[in-house]
Scaffold this motif. Sequence first.
Motif, PDB file in Angstrom:
ATOM      1  N   MET A 342      21.739 -15.284   7.533  1.00 54.16           N
ATOM      2  CA  MET A 342      20.647 -15.983   8.210  1.00 54.16           C
ATOM      3  C   MET A 342      20.790 -15.940   9.723  1.00 54.16           C
ATOM      4  O   MET A 342      20.594 -16.933  10.416  1.00 54.16           O
ATOM      5  N   GLU A 343      21.127 -14.774  10.242  1.00 60.30           N
ATOM      6  CA  GLU A 343      21.168 -14.585  11.690  1.00 60.30           C
ATOM      7  C   GLU A 343      19.767 -14.164  12.169  1.00 60.30           C
ATOM      8  O   GLU A 343      19.172 -13.227  11.626  1.00 60.30           O
ATOM      9  N   THR A 344      19.263 -14.863  13.167  1.00 61.30           N
ATOM     10  CA  THR A 344      17.891 -14.655  13.621  1.00 61.30           C
ATOM     11  C   THR A 344      17.855 -14.041  15.017  1.00 61.30           C
ATOM     12  O   THR A 344      18.551 -14.496  15.928  1.00 61.30           O
ATOM     13  N   PHE A 345      17.028 -13.008  15.164  1.00 64.74           N
ATOM     14  CA  PHE A 345      16.841 -12.328  16.444  1.00 64.74           C
ATOM     15  C   PHE A 345      15.338 -12.209  16.687  1.00 64.74           C
ATOM     16  O   PHE A 345      14.576 -11.950  15.753  1.00 64.74           O
ATOM     17  N   SER A 346      14.910 -12.381  17.939  1.00 67.63           N
ATOM     18  CA  SER A 346      13.478 -12.338  18.233  1.00 67.63           C
ATOM     19  C   SER A 346      13.185 -11.507  19.468  1.00 67.63           C
ATOM     20  O   SER A 346      14.019 -11.387  20.372  1.00 67.63           O
ATOM     21  N   SER A 347      11.985 -10.963  19.500  1.00 70.55           N
ATOM     22  CA  SER A 347      11.506 -10.272  20.698  1.00 70.55           C
ATOM     23  C   SER A 347      11.259 -11.310  21.782  1.00 70.55           C
ATOM     24  O   SER A 347      11.145 -12.509  21.506  1.00 70.55           O
ATOM     25  N   LYS A 348      11.169 -10.851  23.025  1.00 72.60           N
ATOM     26  CA  LYS A 348      10.991 -11.774  24.138  1.00 72.60           C
ATOM     27  C   LYS A 348       9.700 -12.576  24.030  1.00 72.60           C
ATOM     28  O   LYS A 348       9.636 -13.737  24.437  1.00 72.60           O
ATOM     29  N   ASP A 349       8.653 -11.959  23.471  1.00 71.84           N
ATOM     30  CA  ASP A 349       7.375 -12.661  23.366  1.00 71.84           C
ATOM     31  C   ASP A 349       7.270 -13.505  22.094  1.00 71.84           C
ATOM     32  O   ASP A 349       6.274 -14.172  21.863  1.00 71.84           O
ATOM     33  N   GLY A 350       8.327 -13.474  21.253  1.00 71.09           N
ATOM     34  CA  GLY A 350       8.346 -14.288  20.049  1.00 71.09           C
ATOM     35  C   GLY A 350       7.503 -13.754  18.916  1.00 71.09           C
ATOM     36  O   GLY A 350       7.452 -14.353  17.837  1.00 71.09           O
ATOM     37  N   SER A 351       6.863 -12.616  19.125  1.00 69.80           N
ATOM     38  CA  SER A 351       5.983 -12.068  18.098  1.00 69.80           C
ATOM     39  C   SER A 351       6.763 -11.497  16.915  1.00 69.80           C
ATOM     40  O   SER A 351       6.366 -11.641  15.760  1.00 69.80           O
ATOM     41  N   CYS A 352       7.888 -10.836  17.209  1.00 65.56           N
ATOM     42  CA  CYS A 352       8.693 -10.180  16.169  1.00 65.56           C
ATOM     43  C   CYS A 352      10.015 -10.920  15.977  1.00 65.56           C
ATOM     44  O   CYS A 352      10.785 -11.087  16.923  1.00 65.56           O
ATOM     45  N   ALA A 495      15.144  -4.325  21.691  1.00 65.70           N
ATOM     46  CA  ALA A 495      15.114  -3.982  23.114  1.00 65.70           C
ATOM     47  C   ALA A 495      14.014  -2.953  23.380  1.00 65.70           C
ATOM     48  O   ALA A 495      13.291  -3.033  24.383  1.00 65.70           O
ATOM     49  N   GLU A 496      13.864  -1.992  22.476  1.00 61.35           N
ATOM     50  CA  GLU A 496      12.801  -0.993  22.603  1.00 61.35           C
ATOM     51  C   GLU A 496      11.431  -1.650  22.442  1.00 61.35           C
ATOM     52  O   GLU A 496      10.484  -1.328  23.168  1.00 61.35           O
ATOM     53  N   TYR A 497      11.332  -2.593  21.508  1.00 59.44           N
ATOM     54  CA  TYR A 497      10.086  -3.342  21.290  1.00 59.44           C
ATOM     55  C   TYR A 497       9.697  -4.094  22.562  1.00 59.44           C
ATOM     56  O   TYR A 497       8.536  -4.062  22.991  1.00 59.44           O
ATOM     57  N   ASP A 498      10.677  -4.756  23.181  1.00 60.94           N
ATOM     58  CA  ASP A 498      10.422  -5.513  24.412  1.00 60.94           C
ATOM     59  C   ASP A 498       9.976  -4.584  25.542  1.00 60.94           C
ATOM     60  O   ASP A 498       9.057  -4.909  26.319  1.00 60.94           O
ATOM     61  N   ARG A 499      10.631  -3.424  25.648  1.00 61.66           N
ATOM     62  CA  ARG A 499      10.288  -2.474  26.705  1.00 61.66           C
ATOM     63  C   ARG A 499       8.845  -1.995  26.551  1.00 61.66           C
ATOM     64  O   ARG A 499       8.074  -1.953  27.528  1.00 61.66           O
ATOM     65  N   LEU A 500       8.473  -1.649  25.327  1.00 62.00           N
ATOM     66  CA  LEU A 500       7.110  -1.176  25.067  1.00 62.00           C
ATOM     67  C   LEU A 500       6.084  -2.274  25.327  1.00 62.00           C
ATOM     68  O   LEU A 500       4.992  -2.009  25.849  1.00 62.00           O
ATOM     69  N   ALA A 501       6.432  -3.514  24.960  1.00 59.19           N
ATOM     70  CA  ALA A 501       5.521  -4.642  25.185  1.00 59.19           C
ATOM     71  C   ALA A 501       5.312  -4.883  26.683  1.00 59.19           C
ATOM     72  O   ALA A 501       4.188  -5.164  27.131  1.00 59.19           O
ATOM     73  N   GLU A 502       6.388  -4.752  27.460  1.00 59.47           N
ATOM     74  CA  GLU A 502       6.282  -4.940  28.915  1.00 59.47           C
ATOM     75  C   GLU A 502       5.439  -3.834  29.542  1.00 59.47           C
ATOM     76  O   GLU A 502       4.634  -4.080  30.452  1.00 59.47           O
ATOM     77  N   GLU A 503       5.617  -2.593  29.053  1.00 60.63           N
ATOM     78  CA  GLU A 503       4.823  -1.482  29.573  1.00 60.63           C
ATOM     79  C   GLU A 503       3.344  -1.696  29.277  1.00 60.63           C
ATOM     80  O   GLU A 503       2.474  -1.446  30.126  1.00 60.63           O
ATOM     81  N   LYS A 504       3.069  -2.179  28.067  1.00 59.70           N
ATOM     82  CA  LYS A 504       1.688  -2.427  27.675  1.00 59.70           C
ATOM     83  C   LYS A 504       1.073  -3.524  28.527  1.00 59.70           C
ATOM     84  O   LYS A 504      -0.085  -3.425  28.976  1.00 59.70           O
ATOM     85  N   GLU A 505       1.857  -4.560  28.821  1.00 62.01           N
ATOM     86  CA  GLU A 505       1.380  -5.671  29.626  1.00 62.01           C
ATOM     87  C   GLU A 505       1.104  -5.209  31.059  1.00 62.01           C
ATOM     88  O   GLU A 505       0.106  -5.603  31.692  1.00 62.01           O
ATOM     89  N   THR A 506       1.985  -4.341  31.570  1.00 63.34           N
ATOM     90  CA  THR A 506       1.793  -3.808  32.918  1.00 63.34           C
ATOM     91  C   THR A 506       0.537  -2.959  33.001  1.00 63.34           C
ATOM     92  O   THR A 506      -0.242  -3.055  33.958  1.00 63.34           O
ATOM     93  N   GLU A 507       0.322  -2.118  31.995  1.00 64.10           N
ATOM     94  CA  GLU A 507      -0.861  -1.265  31.957  1.00 64.10           C
ATOM     95  C   GLU A 507      -2.134  -2.107  31.933  1.00 64.10           C
ATOM     96  O   GLU A 507      -3.117  -1.806  32.601  1.00 64.10           O
ATOM     97  N   THR A 508      -2.097  -3.162  31.118  1.00 57.93           N
ATOM     98  CA  THR A 508      -3.259  -4.050  31.010  1.00 57.93           C
ATOM     99  C   THR A 508      -3.550  -4.749  32.332  1.00 57.93           C
ATOM    100  O   THR A 508      -4.703  -4.867  32.744  1.00 57.93           O
TER     101      THR A 508
END
Length: 511
Positions: A342-352, A495-508
């Motif tokens: 039951m070890e829990t890890f989350s993306s920075k935005d909490g989505s994943c 970490a890859e998920y967070d990077r892609l999310a940040e890139e998407k946010e920057t593009e937007t």
Amino acid sequence: MLNVYNVNEYLSVLAATGVLTDLKIEPKLLRAEVKGLTFDNREVTEGAIFVCKGAHFKEEYLADAMKRGALLYVSETVYESVDAPYILVSDIRRAMAYLAVAYYNDAPSKLKTVGITGTKGKSTTAYYVKSVLDHWMAKESAILSSIDNYDGVTKEESHLTTPEAMEIHRHCHNAAESCISHLVMEVSSQALKYDRVLGMNLTVGVFTNIGTDHISPIEHPDFEDYFASKLKIFGLCETACVNTDCAFADRVLEAAKKEKCRVLTFGSHESDDIYCSHIEKKGDATCFTVRTPSCERDYRITMPGLFNVENALAAIAVAYVLGVPESAVAAGLEVARAAGRMETFSSKDGSCTVIIDYAHNKMSFEALFRSTRVEYPGKKIVSVYGCPGKKAFLRRHDLAVASGTYADHTIITEEDSGEEPFDSIAADLEKNLIETGGSYEIVEDREEAVRRAILEHGENAVILLTGKGRETRMKRGTLYIDTPSDVDYTEKFLAEYDRLAEEKETETANV
């Protein structure tokens, strides 16, 4: 320090316990001092007794052991190609336990030992107990579990839920020599059936639950054999702690009482000695009230999973038997963790969110899915799991049905395929998944499976990555291959998920 005995004294032990059947030893060898005991030819040193055991044993191992200085070998059969002194026994596993008791001077008798058996929850319960003891005792307690082993001398990743008898006694000796007073250990059905725990005296034996698992030609032929093996724990313990909420609780209690050990019950019935009530979620903690024969108080655990209340209750029962103060119990439970459980890890935005757990049978799978539904409402569930090769065949049906029923998407992947082709295992799982109508895909490479789960299915999702925890080895064929752990894979792709999310946010933002 160990007392050193000669070959003749070990012969006497085997004869007295009824397993000695034949021998070929020169009289002068009978007086030779035994300076080692092992079944691993790589560990043989001058003056050792070498034990021949295991389905994959090869005569070349024996030849190597004798070259390294073994005095003789102990076996159920004679190996004609190796000209060496031998002792033949009728049951090599019982012989290993008897030899270990003698070689390590009955080390288990020097410890207070807690043994835990059950279909699910053994590891978590063991670490709850250890955390409680470590908050009470000045010296860290020893543990033998499916996660790792610690005995004051050795700290290592575990390879078996319960080690072989000679390893158990070595760990007990190390613990006693390190001035450790308490040992917590998981006790598997295989260990009970095949006498790995013969010679152990459990201060407390815990029976958590029983379900269908480990049914195969190389484990247990049917449920009754599995159940009967589990019940053997009561023949080893002074006090038995029994979960009255488990299936077949009446049979379990009857078996415990038949062995004439003291019986303490725990569960959700007011008649239980250790009674739990008022379970509720408060933020990241689960809170509940427990009444024991000595007091009533509130407890809280911060390890995720509502089902862990049952494991915590087992630990409270053990603590009551051992006389641990309630303050130490509460403090230990609140911070208790079990690596890979039951070890829990989350993306920075909490989505994943990724939950890494060792869940690997019907009971643990269903409990995990039910708890996830309650604790993560509105999120889709993605399940990533596999099944081991050539054993526990019922899991291929039960886990597939559970995953197909509860999860929004399932990824079947490798999990210790061993000597069975992955395609064969995957075909069994796929057949049962298809019947549920659930969405699924098959990805043999575990790293790729985790990558897809996080990067392709992770948005607004809880990913249940089960079966391996923090293990760093994968069984392929007869070998264990070093691999990254599920935690390593998860951290990499989050970490890859967070990077892609940040890139998407920057593009937007730049549009």
